[in-house]
Write a protein that holds these residues in place. Structure first.
Motif, short mmCIF file in Angstrom:
data_model
loop_
_atom_site.label_atom_id
_atom_site.label_comp_id
_atom_site.label_asym_id
_atom_site.label_seq_id
_atom_site.Cartn_x
_atom_site.Cartn_y
_atom_site.Cartn_z
N GLY A 25 0.81 -1.20 0.00
CA GLY A 25 0.00 0.00 0.00
C GLY A 25 0.85 1.25 0.00
N ALA A 26 0.24 2.36 0.36
CA ALA A 26 0.89 3.67 0.24
C ALA A 26 2.17 3.77 1.04
CB ALA A 26 -0.08 4.76 0.68
N ASN A 104 -1.06 0.67 -5.01
CA ASN A 104 -0.51 1.95 -5.45
C ASN A 104 -0.68 2.13 -6.95
OD1 ASN A 104 0.32 2.29 -2.81
ND2 ASN A 104 2.37 1.50 -3.19
N VAL A 105 -0.96 3.35 -7.37
CA VAL A 105 -1.14 3.65 -8.79
C VAL A 105 0.03 4.49 -9.32
CG1 VAL A 105 -3.65 3.56 -8.59
CG2 VAL A 105 -2.49 5.77 -8.37
N MET A 224 2.88 -14.52 3.66
CA MET A 224 2.04 -13.42 3.22
C MET A 224 2.66 -12.14 3.75
SD MET A 224 -0.77 -12.36 1.70
CE MET A 224 -1.18 -10.63 1.48
N LEU A 225 3.28 -11.35 2.85
CA LEU A 225 3.88 -10.07 3.22
C LEU A 225 2.83 -8.97 3.09
CD1 LEU A 225 7.30 -10.11 1.30
CD2 LEU A 225 7.05 -9.73 3.75
N VAL A 226 2.67 -8.17 4.13
CA VAL A 226 1.74 -7.04 4.09
C VAL A 226 2.57 -5.79 4.36
CG1 VAL A 226 -0.36 -6.03 5.01
CG2 VAL A 226 -0.13 -8.52 4.92
N VAL A 227 2.76 -4.97 3.32
CA VAL A 227 3.71 -3.87 3.39
C VAL A 227 3.02 -2.52 3.24
CG1 VAL A 227 5.79 -2.86 2.36
CG2 VAL A 227 5.50 -5.35 2.37
N GLY A 228 3.08 -1.70 4.28
CA GLY A 228 2.62 -0.32 4.17
C GLY A 228 1.16 -0.14 3.91
N THR A 229 0.33 -1.04 4.42
CA THR A 229 -1.12 -0.92 4.21
C THR A 229 -1.85 -1.52 5.39
OG1 THR A 229 -3.00 -1.54 2.81
CG2 THR A 229 -1.15 -3.08 2.88
N ALA A 230 -2.97 -0.91 5.73
CA ALA A 230 -3.82 -1.48 6.76
C ALA A 230 -4.67 -2.61 6.20
CB ALA A 230 -4.72 -0.39 7.36
N ALA A 231 -4.75 -2.68 4.86
CA ALA A 231 -5.48 -3.76 4.17
C ALA A 231 -6.90 -3.90 4.71
CB ALA A 231 -4.72 -5.09 4.28
N VAL A 232 -7.62 -2.78 4.76
CA VAL A 232 -8.99 -2.82 5.29
C VAL A 232 -10.05 -2.70 4.21
CG1 VAL A 232 -8.35 -1.95 7.56
CG2 VAL A 232 -8.93 -0.33 5.75
N VAL A 233 -9.64 -2.39 2.97
CA VAL A 233 -10.58 -2.23 1.86
C VAL A 233 -10.58 -3.49 1.01
CG1 VAL A 233 -11.17 -0.88 -0.19
CG2 VAL A 233 -10.24 0.27 1.83
N PHE A 234 -11.75 -4.01 0.72
CA PHE A 234 -11.83 -5.21 -0.11
C PHE A 234 -11.69 -4.84 -1.59
CE2 PHE A 234 -13.48 -6.93 3.78
CZ PHE A 234 -13.14 -8.26 3.72
N PRO A 235 -11.11 -5.73 -2.44
CA PRO A 235 -10.77 -7.11 -2.10
C PRO A 235 -9.43 -7.28 -1.41
CG PRO A 235 -10.25 -6.74 -4.38
CD PRO A 235 -10.88 -5.46 -3.87
N ALA A 236 -8.63 -6.22 -1.32
CA ALA A 236 -7.30 -6.36 -0.72
C ALA A 236 -7.37 -6.96 0.68
CB ALA A 236 -6.59 -5.00 -0.69
N ALA A 237 -8.37 -6.55 1.46
CA ALA A 237 -8.49 -7.02 2.84
C ALA A 237 -8.67 -8.53 2.91
CB ALA A 237 -9.67 -6.31 3.52
N GLY A 238 -9.24 -9.12 1.87
CA GLY A 238 -9.49 -10.56 1.90
C GLY A 238 -8.29 -11.41 1.55
N TYR A 239 -7.28 -10.84 0.91
CA TYR A 239 -6.16 -11.66 0.44
C TYR A 239 -5.32 -12.21 1.58
CZ TYR A 239 -7.25 -10.21 -4.31
OH TYR A 239 -7.88 -10.01 -5.51
N THR A 240 -5.18 -11.46 2.67
CA THR A 240 -4.41 -11.98 3.80
C THR A 240 -5.09 -13.22 4.37
OG1 THR A 240 -3.55 -9.79 4.36
CG2 THR A 240 -3.49 -11.46 6.09
N GLN A 241 -6.41 -13.17 4.53
CA GLN A 241 -7.11 -14.33 5.06
C GLN A 241 -7.05 -15.50 4.09
OE1 GLN A 241 -8.43 -14.69 8.23
NE2 GLN A 241 -8.40 -16.82 7.52
#
Length: 296
Positions: A25-26, A104-105, A224-241
């Motif tokens: 993420g950002a 990120n865009v 599962m690497l989660v870098v610089g994001t709270a990952a709370v918006v779907f579908p991104a939030a679902g990928y960790t699970q």
């Protein structure tokens, strides 16, 4: 029990891992100096940025929306990939079964040399332009022109530090831009080109989502690497699970201590800047990296 924080333990896990999924993420781009989506003060020329990031806003005032995105393009093109981007790109080259999903865009991951096949741009790229007509599939990818067209030159001007940029000053009238001077589609000849990002009220690319799901379901995932994001918006939030369901150990890299909440004792949490931490975490696989992102 809190999550693990040992860099050495993570390095050993990474070296022995086959399938690695990353979600960025950002926070990954923070060290590159990019302003946040909302910008200073949370507004852009007294506009809520989220109100400009919709198809409705583009229909209503394409020149204003393009000014906003042309300014963001300019900032992205002025920025350089940081060591975090380069470290992920090198890891992608070393690990055959690696996939990076980025929210990120800004185009910094591709510019860092991240292999295209191992990178999914969930929300598109600000460096792409695509036709606004629903029935036209034209896309101009990775356009590095700055300004993207002559009419948008005011968005690509630089000023001395400390000086208010006229484009960002709501008390200075916005440049007058004619719609006919904006980018038009060379394929259908009728539509305007628009930024190639996913706007609010738009779906993510169905084929991309299907490709991600297929990759996840191909077999067990090691990390599962989660870098610089709270990952709370779907579908991104679902990928960790989904990765956890495939057996993954989660490793979070984030300066926010609260982003480690919910991790278990076999997971990892590294609090800090991704540009500093990722090269250290990946060193056992990619080698030592200098301050410019080059492998020594």
């Amino acid at each position: 029990m809190p999550p693990r924080t040992s860099i050495e333990e993570f390095r050993e896990l990474l070296k022995s891992s086959n399938r690695v999924l990353a979600l960025c993420g950002a926070g990954l781009s923070a060290a590159s100096g990019l302003p946040t989506f909302r910008g200073a003060g949370g507004l852009w020329r007294n506009h809520e940025p989220t109100s400009l990031a919709t198809p409705t806003a583009f229909k209503r005032d394409p020149a204003l929306v393009w000014l906003f995105y042309a300014w963001r393009r300019h900032m992205a093109l002025k920025a350089n990939p940081n060591r975090g981007h380069y470290a992920l790109a090198e890891l992608a080259k070393k690990k055959d079964d690696f996939l990076c999903l980025t929210q990120n865009v800004d185009g910094l991951s591709p510019r860092a040399g991240h292999p295209e096949a191992k990178l999914k741009l969930l929300h598109g790229s600000i460096l792409d332009n695509k036709c606004f007509n629903d029935n036209c599939d034209y896309i101009d990818r990775n356009n590095l022109s700055d300004p993207v067209c002559p009419a948008l030159a005011p968005a690509a001007e630089d000023y001395p530090p400390g000086q208010t940029i006229p484009l960002l000053d709501p008390y200075v009238p916005a440049p007058s831009i004619k719609v006919e001077d904006l980018l038009h589609c060379p394929q259908c000849k009728t539509g305007l080109l628009r930024p190639g990002v996913v706007w609010f009220n738009e779906p993510l690319d169905k084929q991309m989502l299907a490709d991600i799901d297929n990759w996840i379901l191909q077999g067990p995932i090691d990390i599962m690497l989660v870098v610089g994001t709270a990952a709370v918006v779907f579908p991104a939030a679902g990928y960790t699970q989904q990765a956890i369901d495939q057996g993954a150990i989660v490793a979070v890299v984030n300066p926010d201590p609260e982003s480690g909440e919910g991790l278990i004792d076999e997971d990892f949490f590294f609090q800090g800047d991704a540009s500093e931490l990722l090269p250290k975490l990946f060193e056992g696989v990619i080698g030592k990296m200098d301050e410019h992102g080059k492998i020594l």
